[in-house]
Design an enzyme around this catalytic site. Structure first.
Site, PDB file in Angstrom:
ATOM      1  N   ALA B  44       0.822  -1.002   0.278  1.00 25.55           N
ATOM      2  CA  ALA B  44       0.194  -0.280  -0.293  1.00 25.55           C
ATOM      3  C   ALA B  44       0.840   1.638  -0.448  1.00 25.55           C
ATOM      4  O   ALA B  44       0.781   1.645  -0.643  1.00 25.55           O
ATOM      5  CB  ALA B  44      -0.951  -0.231   1.152  1.00 25.55           C
ATOM      6  N   GLY B  45       1.612   1.077   0.806  1.00 23.68           N
ATOM      7  CA  GLY B  45       2.699   2.397   1.282  1.00 23.68           C
ATOM      8  C   GLY B  45       3.484   2.600   0.051  1.00 23.68           C
ATOM      9  O   GLY B  45       3.477   3.645  -0.673  1.00 23.68           O
ATOM     10  N   HIS B 266      -7.024 -17.441  10.168  1.00 22.75           N
ATOM     11  CA  HIS B 266      -7.053 -18.427   8.154  1.00 22.75           C
ATOM     12  C   HIS B 266      -6.909 -19.825   9.678  1.00 22.75           C
ATOM     13  O   HIS B 266      -5.965 -20.112   9.959  1.00 22.75           O
ATOM     14  CB  HIS B 266      -5.227 -17.900   8.082  1.00 22.75           C
ATOM     15  CG  HIS B 266      -5.133 -18.450   7.149  1.00 22.75           C
ATOM     16  ND1 HIS B 266      -5.275 -20.193   7.166  1.00 22.75           N
ATOM     17  CD2 HIS B 266      -5.604 -17.847   5.505  1.00 22.75           C
ATOM     18  CE1 HIS B 266      -4.955 -19.755   5.531  1.00 22.75           C
ATOM     19  NE2 HIS B 266      -5.195 -19.177   4.619  1.00 22.75           N
ATOM     20  N   ARG B 337     -12.700 -18.482   4.348  1.00 18.98           N
ATOM     21  CA  ARG B 337     -12.436 -18.871   6.039  1.00 18.98           C
ATOM     22  C   ARG B 337     -12.750 -19.191   7.158  1.00 18.98           C
ATOM     23  O   ARG B 337     -12.463 -20.076   8.163  1.00 18.98           O
ATOM     24  CB  ARG B 337     -11.194 -17.812   5.969  1.00 18.98           C
ATOM     25  CG  ARG B 337      -9.918 -17.879   4.563  1.00 18.98           C
ATOM     26  CD  ARG B 337      -9.289 -16.602   4.549  1.00 18.98           C
ATOM     27  NE  ARG B 337      -8.412 -16.832   3.715  1.00 18.98           N
ATOM     28  CZ  ARG B 337      -6.910 -16.123   3.392  1.00 18.98           C
ATOM     29  NH1 ARG B 337      -7.542 -14.788   4.086  1.00 18.98           N
ATOM     30  NH2 ARG B 337      -5.890 -16.379   2.040  1.00 18.98           N
TER      31      ARG B 337
END
Ligand SMILES: Cc1cc2nc3c(=O)[nH]c(=O)nc-3n(C[C@H](O)[C@H](O)[C@H](O)COP(=O)(O)OP(=O)(O)OC[C@H]3O[C@@H](n4cnc5c(N)ncnc54)[C@H](O)[C@@H]3O)c2cc1C
Ligand code: FES
Lengths: 261, 644
Positions: B44-45, B266, B337
């Site tokens: 994202a960054g 998960h 999940r």
């Protein structure tokens, strides 16, 4: 609590660890004992035990780099018993398990040794030279947006697979630490081959290899004398073939360089 | 405060196009007059920093890692979704949108999810252009697989290293901008506070992890891309350094924290092996495409397996319970999940768990090995099988894997509007750091998609809207707010060093993790949560009087770093418990035992809880205030999720 192997016996070990307060102060080896180490532990979990002991005893714990502990981020970087990432082939330090050692063993733990990787503290080194090499050309010059559809460029599967193999380098620096010349050729060659193989990388092929090699030299990495310890010690199996590709790319770039003008 | 999500008017499919037209633009010649701070250089960054720099903004990018390439995104294995419909199997933008809203158990914002599905197709194009070596077919075109409960093949992948290849792509784009001088990269720099000037985000305070130097940095806007907070549970599949500090500091400065209790467990991770365990390793979800999940039919048989008297491969078919296939015939082993995790826990609670601890179920590949041979299986999953063997010393070609659920992802995070702006003007949050588009449960291969969507294709547009209304005057750190924030950071460091107690930060972290896992984990109930709240408050008091940190603040001090992060985790943990207590329903990853169907499935309460819970900080030791963003669904019908 026992793991998959309930019969595994705990071990007592002697550790010889490099301690160095910072870049400008000299370091030395220091001996520590650790007790009741389960063979199911990872090597870094064993160091966690040491550090908790040291902290309880009021001593500064040993600094070392790590993060994912899954063998993919390339942070961990220990030189164990004279080998990058220790005795197990194709394994990063974080994936090395204590079952590879025996009760009573003495284990020597040092940082990567290379002029281009100065020590930050204890076992942590500065590998920003690798970033600067990538900044010199380890990319395809495309901006966000305005690119063709992903399926517009068909790439033969074997070429894509070879590019992928080269691209799996984790940038840990084990190759540099394993090389008697502290050369970064395997690291550089992995990125150069990935992009030289792919059509996307072709337009900047010549300038890329020239600029990356120039930066590599500037950082103070040594020359390659084709011994191959880099590939032998690489935890993710980056192949020596990449260095051959790099050499070829470099010679042909030099012969027909765009930089001549 | 009234929450304005700023969702554009108009039909769902046209909102983003319209919005892009309506947002203000910054004149190209003026872009270089704006400084933007991006904290975090994961998917994202890095994608945001590179894209903003390409547009002409001056970007300062920060990471506590020694290189952007080490961000936790690197560890993602399975793949990234995109509605390309290359496989001609009925996928579309609407289907990806629909699956995501349904998979999130109807607790996500329709408009955001639709935009995510729309831009997903551009992400793949972008990555291919960068030279990301995705898997390909023999004809040279991109390959796909089905993943994480999807009934179409829309997942793009690079063997088991998709996150690595995507991150290296974004890192290369970022490196190029560093070389051009448009991004200044600050590595080994940890953000420890946000600086506010006149109610706007105007900078950050960082500590350099090698020298210990505390610095301030100013900008016209700040983007947080600092990842998720799964490590609040101590054990998780997250990298060891992942933490909540940046987001939590921003929260204390006024950014609302949304849905903190929505965490994803998960189903396929390697089980805990001992008290020394430092992290948990994920076995990619793609394994559920071919692996079959089972436990022994009876507790007696399970007991014999646990004692090592019987080997799993010797147990007759008739003595096995393939519980997912039995309970969910339509989806079988591919249920989402949260459903798979809860069922595994239930089997172990019934006493049918395996492994020496009884906290594991089998994931069995015998059938596929028989069908396509060990060689074929190795080509598909070789690296995962090797990793499993390295960690457990067991060969999954011969003996079924043992797996157990583990904390993996956090759907909650900083509340953001449609522009990805938090409740603090000028402060944006992207990637796992925001509360994002996944509602109460994230589908597999959708986090990579969201991080890159935010960074490459959303924030470059939306941040302009804010900057265009901000004067392009040079910024500096002269305002007293900078010195004040810096002094606060230094005082906290001093305080942590001065306590000189008896318990290490790791001991506190483990204690917190234990509370969170037991009472705010896979199943929660009011009584347990109330107990957990008291326990966390007690732990927090003990921490501030008994934590032990050696060394000084003027050097590389990993214990000090850890102590600061654990302190913030403790506070966040309490908020998670509050949030879980306030949500009197079950949805997605939030399973309140009081609210379940007769068959034991999550029972939503759409009448009363179809909202985003956005928590507002009220000051030290004050209860936080709950603000609600009501969710409206105009394009999907709310139904009870059924995977039967
Ligand atoms: C094992 C594993 C497998 C996964 N597999 C998949 C998959 O197959 N598909 C999928 O879609 N998703 C997957 N995910 C989820 C996905 O990887 C993450 O959600 C995603 O990569 C997060 O990206 P990010 O950029 O938001 O954050 P991160 O990658 O976590 O990056 C955070 C960045 O912020 C920096 N940072 C944080 N705090 C500070 C601070 N205070 N100061 C300075 N810098 C700071 C860090 O240095 C880092 O650069 C997986 C996750 C795990 C754990
Ligand atoms: S800690 Fe990430 S590779 Fe070892």
């Amino acid at each position: 609590m026992a793991g998959s192997n309930p019969n595994a016996k705990p071990m007592n070990l002697t550790l010889n660890v490099w301690r160095q307060p910072n870049r400008s102060t000299e370091g030395k080896m220091v001996e520590y004992k650790v007790k009741d180490i389960s063979p199911e532990m990872s090597f870094l979990e064993m160091l966690d035990v040491l550090n908790e002991d040291l902290l309880h005893a009021g001593t500064d714990p040993v600094a070392f780099d790590h993060d994912c502990r899954e063998g993919i981020c390339g942070s961990c970087d220990l030189f164990i018993n004279g080998r990058s990432h220790g005795p197990e082939k194709g394994t990063t330090t974080c994936q090395l398990h204590m079952r590879k050692f025996s009760d009573g063993d003495t284990i020597t733990i040092e940082p990567w040794r290379a002029n281009a990787f100065p020590v930050n503290k204890d076992l942590s080194v500065d590998r920003s030279a690798f970033d600067r090499i990538i900044q010199a050309g380890g990319y395809v010059s495309v901006n966000t947006g305005g690119v063709p559809d992903g399926n517009e460029i068909a790439i033969p599967k074997d070429i894509a697979d070879r590019a992928f193999e080269a691209a799996t380098c984790i940038g840990c620096g084990a190759c540099v630490a394993a090389c008697k010349n502290a050369s970064a050729m395997l690291f550089v060659s992995a990125k150069v081959s990935q992009l030289a193989l792919l059509p996307q990388g072709k337009p900047e092929r010549k300038t890329r290899v020239e600029n990356m090699i120039e930066q590599m030299d500037k950082e103070g990495f040594g020359a390659c004398s084709n011994i191959g310890s880099c590939a032998a010690e690489c935890p993710v199996g980056i192949s020596l073939e990449n260095i051959a590709i790099l050499n070829r790319e470099y010679i042909s770039a030099k012969a027909t360089s765009n930089n001549l003008a | 405060m009234l929450l304005d999500s700023k969702i554009p008017e108009g039909p769902l499919a046209e909102k983003w196009e319209k919005h892009k037209f309506n947002v203000k633009l910054v004149n190209p010649a003026n872009k270089r007059k704006y400084d933007v701070i991006v904290v975090g250089t994961g998917l994202a960054g890095s994608s945001a920093a590179a894209s903003l720099a390409e547009l002409g903004y001056n970007v300062k990018a920060f990471t506590y890692h020694d290189s952007p390439r080490r961000a936790h995104s690197i560890a993602a294995q399975g793949g990234i979704n995109a509605a390309k419909n290359y496989q001609n199997d009925g996928d579309s933008i609407f289907r990806l949108f629909y699956d995501t809203v349904k998979g999130g158990d109807y607790r996500a914002r329709e408009a955001n999810v639709y935009r995510l599905a729309q831009v997903s197709v551009s992400i793949i194009d972008q990555c291919v252009a960068q030279g990301v070596p995705f898997a390909r077919e023999y004809g040279g075109l991109l390959a796909n697989r089905s993943f994480g409960g999807a009934q179409v093949s829309r997942t793009f992948y690079a063997r088991g290293q998709t996150g690595q290849q995507l991150l290296l792509g974004a890192y290369s784009a970022l490196s190029r901008q560093v070389a051009y001088g448009k991004v200044k990269l600050y590595t080994r720099s940890e953000m420890l506070d946000l600086v506010m000037v006149d109610g706007q985000a105007r900078g950050i305070v960082t500590r350099h992890l090698i020298t210990g130097e505390v610095e301030t940095h100013a900008a016209h806007a700040v983007v947080l891309a600092t990842g998720g907070y799964g490590n609040v549970f101590y054990l998780s599949t997250n990298a060891k350094y992942c933490n909540t500090t940046a987001a939590w500091r921003a929260h204390k400065k006024g950014a609302f924290f949304a849905n903190p209790c929505f965490t994803q467990i998960h189903p396929t991770c390697i089980p805990v092996s001992g008290d020394y365990q430092s992290k948990l390793t994920l076995m990619s979800e793609s394994l559920r495409n071919d692996g079959r999940v089972w436990v022994p039919k009876t507790t007696e048989m399970a007991e014999r397996v646990r004692k090592g008297e019987v080997k799993p491969q010797d147990i007759a078919e008739t003595d096995r319970d393939y519980f997912l296939e039995r309970k969910y015939p339509a989806f079988g082993n591919l249920v989402p999940r949260d459903v798979a995790s809860r069922n595994a826990k239930q089997m172990c609670d019934e006493g049918r768990g395996v492994g020496s601890t009884g906290l594991a179920v089998y994931l069995d590949f015998a059938e596929i090995i028989q069908r396509i041979g060990a060689e074929g299986v190795s080509q598909k999953y070789g690296n995962l099988f090797a990793m499993y063997e390295k960690i457990t010393d067991e060969n999954p070609y011969e003996r079924p894997m043992r797996i157990y659920p583990a904390v993996h992802y956090t759907m909650g995070g900083l509340w953001v509007d449609y522009n990805l702006q938090t409740t603090i003007p000028g402060l944006y949050a992207t990637g796992e750091c925001n509360f994002s588009d996944h509602g109460a449960n994230r589908l597999g291969a959708s986090a990579l998609m969201q991080g890159l969507a935010d960074g490459y294709f959303v924030i470059p547009y939306t941040i302009g809207d804010y900057l265009a209304a901000t004067a392009p005057k040079p910024v500096d750190t002269q305002h007293p707010a900078f010195a004040e924030a810096k002094a606060g950071v230094e005082a906290r460091t001093e305080q942590l060093l001065a306590i000189k107690g008896t318990r290490t930060p790791d001991q506190f972290h483990k204690a917190l993790g234990h509370i969170m896992w037991e009472y705010c984990g896979m199943a929660r109930n009011a009584e347990g949560l109330q107990f957990a709240k008291k326990e966390i408050q007690r732990l927090r008091k003990e921490f501030w009087s008994d934590v032990r940190v050696a060394g000084t603040g003027e050097e590389l001090n990993q214990t000090l770093e850890k102590a600061g992060r654990v302190a913030d985790f403790i506070e966040l943990g309490e908020l998670m418990v509050d949030d879980a207590l306030a949500r009197n329903e079950s949805c997605g990853g939030h399973f309140r035992e009081e609210y379940q169907t007769p068959e034991g499935e999550a029972l939503r309460d759409d009448e009363n809880y179809a909202y985003v819970a956005a928590w507002e900080y009220q000051g030290e030791n004050q209860p936080e205030k709950l603000n609600k963003e009501e969710l409206t669904f105009e394009n999907v019908k709310l139904t009870q999720r059924s995977y039967k």
